[in-house]
Design a protein around this motif. Structure first.
Motif, short mmCIF file in Angstrom:
data_model
loop_
_atom_site.label_atom_id
_atom_site.label_comp_id
_atom_site.label_asym_id
_atom_site.label_seq_id
_atom_site.Cartn_x
_atom_site.Cartn_y
_atom_site.Cartn_z
N SER A 207 0.86 -1.17 0.00
CA SER A 207 0.00 0.00 0.00
C SER A 207 0.91 1.23 0.00
CB SER A 207 -0.91 0.02 1.23
OG SER A 207 -1.72 -1.13 1.27
N VAL A 208 0.41 2.34 -0.54
CA VAL A 208 1.23 3.55 -0.67
C VAL A 208 0.43 4.76 -0.25
CG1 VAL A 208 2.58 5.02 -2.24
CG2 VAL A 208 2.55 2.53 -2.58
N ILE A 209 1.03 5.63 0.56
CA ILE A 209 0.50 6.98 0.78
C ILE A 209 1.46 7.93 0.07
CG2 ILE A 209 -0.08 8.79 2.42
CD1 ILE A 209 -0.73 6.69 4.46
N LEU A 210 0.95 8.65 -0.91
CA LEU A 210 1.77 9.54 -1.72
C LEU A 210 1.45 10.98 -1.37
CD1 LEU A 210 3.73 9.97 -4.14
CD2 LEU A 210 1.72 9.92 -5.63
N VAL A 211 2.40 11.68 -0.78
CA VAL A 211 2.24 13.09 -0.46
C VAL A 211 2.74 13.92 -1.63
CG1 VAL A 211 3.24 14.95 0.92
CG2 VAL A 211 2.31 12.94 2.04
N THR A 212 1.91 14.86 -2.07
CA THR A 212 2.30 15.71 -3.19
C THR A 212 1.42 16.95 -3.21
OG1 THR A 212 2.61 15.81 -5.59
CG2 THR A 212 0.76 14.51 -4.80
N HIS A 213 1.89 18.00 -3.87
CA HIS A 213 1.04 19.15 -4.16
C HIS A 213 0.77 19.25 -5.65
CE1 HIS A 213 4.66 21.19 -5.54
NE2 HIS A 213 5.23 20.87 -4.40
N ASP A 214 1.20 18.23 -6.39
CA ASP A 214 1.03 18.18 -7.84
C ASP A 214 -0.21 17.35 -8.17
OD1 ASP A 214 1.17 17.70 -10.59
OD2 ASP A 214 3.36 17.71 -10.60
N LEU A 215 -1.28 17.99 -8.58
CA LEU A 215 -2.52 17.28 -8.86
C LEU A 215 -2.41 16.41 -10.11
CD1 LEU A 215 -5.09 20.07 -7.96
CD2 LEU A 215 -4.49 18.06 -6.63
N GLY A 216 -1.49 16.74 -11.01
CA GLY A 216 -1.25 15.87 -12.16
C GLY A 216 -0.70 14.53 -11.74
N VAL A 217 0.18 14.52 -10.74
CA VAL A 217 0.72 13.27 -10.19
C VAL A 217 -0.40 12.46 -9.55
CG1 VAL A 217 2.21 12.33 -8.39
CG2 VAL A 217 3.05 14.16 -9.88
N VAL A 218 -1.29 13.14 -8.84
CA VAL A 218 -2.42 12.45 -8.19
C VAL A 218 -3.30 11.78 -9.23
CG1 VAL A 218 -4.54 12.84 -6.87
CG2 VAL A 218 -2.42 13.98 -6.19
N ALA A 219 -3.62 12.50 -10.29
CA ALA A 219 -4.48 11.95 -11.34
C ALA A 219 -3.85 10.73 -12.00
CB ALA A 219 -4.78 13.02 -12.39
N GLN A 220 -2.53 10.72 -12.08
CA GLN A 220 -1.81 9.65 -12.76
C GLN A 220 -1.65 8.40 -11.91
OE1 GLN A 220 2.00 10.98 -14.22
NE2 GLN A 220 2.67 8.93 -14.79
#
Length: 335
Positions: A207-220
């Protein structure tokens, strides 16, 4: 949906400073399910990285963590430090935001991988070295046998990030906490790192929790998204639903401030104002001073995180916005 592998119950992280009490994580409730990629998004300073560090009890004085971190039936906040050391790196690993500062500059990368292997596996001698070579090969570093002797400064930014991933995966953890693993990388390397993480997730069953402020990364990459603001979770939704129809004004602001694709050019709509001072939060909803939908009701009391799931959306949707219906009626995101 299966039982959550990780559950945060009223997680709070407070720092006592000369300026006063600083609440970086404020009553976070969150669930993560086996094999899931959960995105944790928000502006800088919203509490994303501190949340990850709180899960692994990496917050040191003057910080104090309270609440519950339920991991496979145990509360990590109640474990002894020797027990916690077995969890860190063994069951839960973390990729830190900046590999050049996270890696030890005076140790070869092979030795840094070996440290984790010695701590969490029974390997030694040639078997340990061979496993380190396999890990570097797994994350796509060419000539891994020769590069074991290299130091962090001899790697490019993307390769240092791959070394960090190799260290994190050394003991086959069941949960990977990735704190902005693509920060400061160019778009090509960013894409490679994200595809690598997704491939390794499937290969190792993590399982992964991905912290980011890049919504493009989230969508991908992400299946579900949790949005943080001023240390609190303000919305949780499946990624596709959140992008199509946000149900919190802050989420709508984030989406409208991102450039859209296609030939139609539209002006960006920035979120007015600045994030609040965490030592002096406004009453009620913390986002109210910046929100176009705010009313007197928003400042009267802090809105709870409500379940607004309906028959048209079987997946769980949570929001801390009392005007979520008005947001829904306002139409789609302007992108």
């Amino acid at each position: 949906m299966s039982e959550p592998i990780l559950k945060l119950n009223n997680l709070c992280t407070v720092f006592h400073t000369a300026r006063g009490r600083f609440t970086a994580v404020d009553g976070v409730n969150l669930e993560l399910f086996p094999g899931e990629v959960l995105g944790l998004v928000g502006e800088s300073g919203s509490g994303k990285s501190v949340t990850l560090r709180s899960i692994l009890r990496l917050v040191r004085p003057p910080g104090r963590v309270s609440g519950e971190v339920r991991w496979r039936g145990r509360n990590l906040l109640s474990l002894s430090e020797p027990q916690m050391r077995q969890v860190r790196g063994g069951e839960i690993s973390m990729i830190f935001q900046e590999p050049m500062t996270a890696l030890n500059p005076v140790l070869p990368v092979g030795e840094q991988i070996a440290e984790t292997l010695r701590e969490h596996t029974e390997l030694s001698g040639n078997a340990l070295r061979q496993r380190a070579i396999e890990l570097l090969e797994l994350v796509g570093i060419p000539s891994p046998k020769e590069r074991l002797r290299d130091y962090p400064h001899q790697f490019s930014g993307g390769m240092r990030q791959r070394v960090m991933i190799a260290i994190a995966l050394a003991s086959n953890p069941k949960l990977l906490l990735a704190d902005e693993p693509t920060t400061a990388l160019d778009v090509t390397i960013q894409d490679q790192i994200l595809k690598l993480l997704l491939r390794l997730k499937d290969t190792l069953g993590m399982s992964v929790i991905l912290v980011t402020h890049d919504l493009g990364v989230v969508a991908q990459t992400c299946e579900r998204v949790a949005v943080m603001y001023a240390g609190r979770i303000v919305e949780v939704a499946p990624a596709a639903e959140l992008f199509a129809q946000p149900r919190h004004a802050y989420t709508l602001g984030l989406l409208n401030s991102v450039p859209g694709a296609g030939s139609t050019r539209r002006p960006l709509i920035p979120i007015p104002g600045a994030p609040p001072d965490l030592t002096a939060l406004p009453p009620g909803c913390s986002f109210a001073p910046r929100c176009a939908f705010a009313t007197d009701e928003c400042t009267a009391q802090r809105p709870p995180l409500m379940d607004i799931s309906g028959p048209e959306s079987p997946a769980v949707r949570l929001t801390a916005c009392i005007h979520h219906d008005a947001l829904s009626a306002a139409g789609e995101v302007t992108r």
